[in-house]
Motif scaffolding. Structure first.
Motif, mmCIF file in Angstrom:
data_model
loop_
_atom_site.group_PDB
_atom_site.id
_atom_site.type_symbol
_atom_site.label_atom_id
_atom_site.label_comp_id
_atom_site.label_asym_id
_atom_site.label_seq_id
_atom_site.Cartn_x
_atom_site.Cartn_y
_atom_site.Cartn_z
ATOM 1 N N ASN A 1 1.051 -1.206 0.209
ATOM 2 C CA ASN A 1 -0.183 -0.149 -0.094
ATOM 3 C C ASN A 1 1.376 1.591 -0.125
ATOM 4 O O ASN A 1 2.036 1.330 0.645
ATOM 5 C CB ASN A 1 -1.275 -0.480 1.337
ATOM 6 C CG ASN A 1 -2.288 0.824 1.019
ATOM 7 O OD1 ASN A 1 -1.945 2.197 0.445
ATOM 8 N ND2 ASN A 1 -2.741 0.815 2.162
ATOM 9 N N ASN A 2 0.987 2.259 -1.537
ATOM 10 C CA ASN A 2 1.319 3.270 -1.054
ATOM 11 C C ASN A 2 0.962 4.358 0.071
ATOM 12 O O ASN A 2 1.138 5.724 -0.480
ATOM 13 C CB ASN A 2 2.819 3.646 -3.192
ATOM 14 C CG ASN A 2 0.933 3.678 -3.125
ATOM 15 O OD1 ASN A 2 -0.003 4.658 -3.100
ATOM 16 N ND2 ASN A 2 1.087 3.695 -5.178
ATOM 17 N N ASN A 3 -0.467 4.340 0.512
ATOM 18 C CA ASN A 3 -0.984 5.730 0.715
ATOM 19 C C ASN A 3 -0.238 5.416 2.411
ATOM 20 O O ASN A 3 -0.141 5.098 3.397
ATOM 21 C CB ASN A 3 -2.377 4.667 0.905
ATOM 22 C CG ASN A 3 -3.414 6.174 1.799
ATOM 23 O OD1 ASN A 3 -2.578 7.715 2.078
ATOM 24 N ND2 ASN A 3 -4.263 6.550 2.371
ATOM 25 N N GLN A 4 0.400 6.174 3.066
ATOM 26 C CA GLN A 4 0.716 6.734 3.871
ATOM 27 C C GLN A 4 0.793 7.248 5.139
ATOM 28 O O GLN A 4 1.021 7.278 6.565
ATOM 29 C CB GLN A 4 2.462 7.766 4.081
ATOM 30 C CG GLN A 4 3.513 7.638 3.088
ATOM 31 C CD GLN A 4 4.225 5.914 3.491
ATOM 32 O OE1 GLN A 4 4.256 5.923 4.503
ATOM 33 N NE2 GLN A 4 4.315 4.582 2.417
ATOM 34 N N LEU A 5 -0.973 7.607 4.411
ATOM 35 C CA LEU A 5 -1.481 8.038 5.581
ATOM 36 C C LEU A 5 -2.210 7.247 6.856
ATOM 37 O O LEU A 5 -2.103 7.115 7.787
ATOM 38 C CB LEU A 5 -3.374 8.701 6.086
ATOM 39 C CG LEU A 5 -4.359 9.322 6.209
ATOM 40 C CD1 LEU A 5 -3.537 10.795 5.655
ATOM 41 C CD2 LEU A 5 -5.603 9.402 5.627
ATOM 42 N N ILE A 6 -2.194 5.396 6.491
ATOM 43 C CA ILE A 6 -2.115 4.733 7.362
ATOM 44 C C ILE A 6 -1.588 4.114 7.889
ATOM 45 O O ILE A 6 -1.548 3.450 9.080
ATOM 46 C CB ILE A 6 -3.127 3.253 6.254
ATOM 47 C CG1 ILE A 6 -1.887 2.982 5.587
ATOM 48 C CG2 ILE A 6 -4.386 3.685 5.511
ATOM 49 C CD1 ILE A 6 -2.337 1.630 5.074
ATOM 50 N N PHE A 7 -0.367 4.763 8.053
ATOM 51 C CA PHE A 7 0.300 4.416 8.729
ATOM 52 C C PHE A 7 1.077 5.179 9.380
ATOM 53 O O PHE A 7 2.163 4.765 10.612
ATOM 54 C CB PHE A 7 2.268 4.123 7.593
ATOM 55 C CG PHE A 7 2.165 2.716 6.768
ATOM 56 C CD1 PHE A 7 2.073 1.662 7.183
ATOM 57 C CD2 PHE A 7 1.803 2.936 5.293
ATOM 58 C CE1 PHE A 7 1.739 0.874 6.483
ATOM 59 C CE2 PHE A 7 1.147 2.024 4.419
ATOM 60 C CZ PHE A 7 1.673 0.723 5.047
ATOM 61 N N ARG A 8 1.114 6.752 9.289
ATOM 62 C CA ARG A 8 0.866 8.242 10.000
ATOM 63 C C ARG A 8 0.533 8.618 10.651
ATOM 64 O O ARG A 8 0.840 9.462 11.205
ATOM 65 C CB ARG A 8 2.328 8.778 9.152
ATOM 66 C CG ARG A 8 2.733 7.755 8.201
ATOM 67 C CD ARG A 8 4.200 8.868 7.756
ATOM 68 N NE ARG A 8 5.308 8.205 6.292
ATOM 69 C CZ ARG A 8 6.865 8.758 6.032
ATOM 70 N NH1 ARG A 8 5.796 10.350 6.401
ATOM 71 N NH2 ARG A 8 7.460 8.460 5.730
ATOM 72 N N TYR A 9 -0.581 8.323 9.830
ATOM 73 C CA TYR A 9 -2.050 9.491 11.101
ATOM 74 C C TYR A 9 -2.914 8.916 11.759
ATOM 75 O O TYR A 9 -3.294 7.993 11.175
ATOM 76 C CB TYR A 9 -3.094 9.920 10.127
ATOM 77 C CG TYR A 9 -4.061 11.202 10.017
ATOM 78 C CD1 TYR A 9 -3.336 12.351 10.248
ATOM 79 C CD2 TYR A 9 -4.833 10.962 11.082
ATOM 80 C CE1 TYR A 9 -3.724 13.399 10.273
ATOM 81 C CE2 TYR A 9 -5.910 12.029 11.277
ATOM 82 C CZ TYR A 9 -4.830 13.189 10.622
ATOM 83 O OH TYR A 9 -6.098 13.886 11.271
ATOM 84 N N PRO A 10 -3.044 9.367 12.722
ATOM 85 C CA PRO A 10 -3.833 8.514 14.112
ATOM 86 C C PRO A 10 -5.270 8.747 13.316
ATOM 87 O O PRO A 10 -5.665 9.396 13.740
ATOM 88 C CB PRO A 10 -3.469 9.368 15.414
ATOM 89 C CG PRO A 10 -2.062 9.516 15.771
ATOM 90 C CD PRO A 10 -2.318 9.854 13.517
ATOM 91 N N GLY A 11 -5.866 7.109 13.746
ATOM 92 C CA GLY A 11 -7.416 7.145 13.404
ATOM 93 C C GLY A 11 -7.254 6.966 12.051
ATOM 94 O O GLY A 11 -9.027 7.133 11.589
ATOM 95 N N ALA A 12 -6.602 6.945 11.197
ATOM 96 C CA ALA A 12 -6.187 6.469 9.415
ATOM 97 C C ALA A 12 -7.352 5.082 9.420
ATOM 98 O O ALA A 12 -7.417 3.929 9.366
ATOM 99 C CB ALA A 12 -5.726 6.796 9.106
ATOM 100 N N LEU A 13 -8.787 5.407 8.110
ATOM 101 C CA LEU A 13 -9.120 4.365 7.830
ATOM 102 C C LEU A 13 -9.090 4.185 6.112
ATOM 103 O O LEU A 13 -9.529 3.328 6.832
ATOM 104 C CB LEU A 13 -10.601 5.142 7.517
ATOM 105 C CG LEU A 13 -11.635 4.985 8.768
ATOM 106 C CD1 LEU A 13 -12.728 5.972 8.527
ATOM 107 C CD2 LEU A 13 -11.408 3.885 9.919
#
Length: 274
Positions: free
Chosen positions: A132-144
């Motif tokens: 997965n290249n969407n960094q939000l899921i790795f770096r943002y608390p609560g990311a969906l």
């Protein structure tokens, strides 16, 4: 997978599916969402289109967009790659994202960090891993989860969502050039802004599925008020996840689709004058 499924624009992103290969539908979705696999999009549209194949799948996409109230959207290609007559807006992407993130299977797919594309023994092809290249899921608390993208007309695009304390926000961006921040970082900044607002704060509202098909009332509802093109964000606030219960932080708007059409017409006129 058919050879027609593999007919994608030269240089566009692909998962690496093989003609004659056999894959689970879940694998196709993961290939689409994790790797922007355009051949996976073609295969899914063909499967969803029934007897009409991919054309039927695209027609179903447009019917669903209409049901969701995404009236500034028209799909021509299954993958979203640029094509004549295709357009969308950041507001419409928020409507579509709201429906997607309400589905638990979709949420599981977009939060998947990595998966394997299975070997195809009949074709003597080994399996391989995709990430997965969407960094939000790795770096943002609560990311969906979310989805990155790029086309020549839309430029860099991003859709993401996060949930905190029972409050779910979705952010959509078009024309999000990766300077000074990448798309997911711009999305994270907008999510931070949204979570910092009071629950009852609003500068707009996402319409409900089917709402625009209802009988018109004597007084035009707020949902029919189109924000000015100078606005850079629009939002809709709810108390809990679900239909209508999102903050939509949309960057861009209908002006993007209109500007694409205008630019095309301008280029056509210039060629004719030449």
């Amino acid at each position: 997978v058919t050879r027609e499924d593999l007919d994608i624009a030269r240089g566009s992103s692909a998962v690496g599916l093989l003609a004659g290969g056999r894959y689970r539908v879940e694998t196709l979705w993961l290939g689409l969402l994790l790797q922007s696999g355009n051949e996976a999009a073609n295969a899914l549209a063909r499967l969803g289109g029934g007897a009409d194949g991919a054309a039927g799948g695209v027609r179903a996409m447009n019917e669903q967009a209409r049901r969701l109230g995404a009236l500034q959207t028209h799909a021509v290609t299954p993958s979203g790659l640029d094509a004549a007559g295709q357009f969308t807006s950041a507001y419409d992407l928020a409507l579509i994202a709201r429906a997607c993130f309400a589905d638990p299977t979709f949420r599981r797919y977009v939060r998947t960090e990595r998966t394997r594309i299975p070997a195809q023994k009949a074709l003597q092809a080994k399996g391989f891993e995709i990430q997965n290249n969407n960094q939000l899921i790795f770096r943002y608390p609560g990311a969906l989860g979310g989805k990155t993208g790029f086309t020549d007309y839309a430029r860099h695009t991003y859709v993401g969502a996060a949930e905190r304390d029972g409050r779910r926000l979705v952010v959509t961006l078009l024309g999000a050039e990766p300077r000074p921040l990448r798309g997911w970082e711009q999305g994270a900044a907008l999510l931070d802004w949204g979570f910092a607002q009071p629950r009852d704060a609003t500068v707009g509202r996402l319409v409900e599925p089917g709402e625009l098909d209802a009988e018109p009332s004597p007084v035009a509802p707020e949902a029919n008020v189109v924000p000015s093109v100078e606005a850079t964000t629009s939002a809709a606030v709810g108390e809990a996840p679900g239909a209508g219960m999102f903050v939509a932080l949309t960057v861009g708007a209908a002006a993007i689709a209109l500007s694409v059409v205008a630019a095309r017409r301008g280029r056509t006129a210039d060629r004719r004058r030449s």
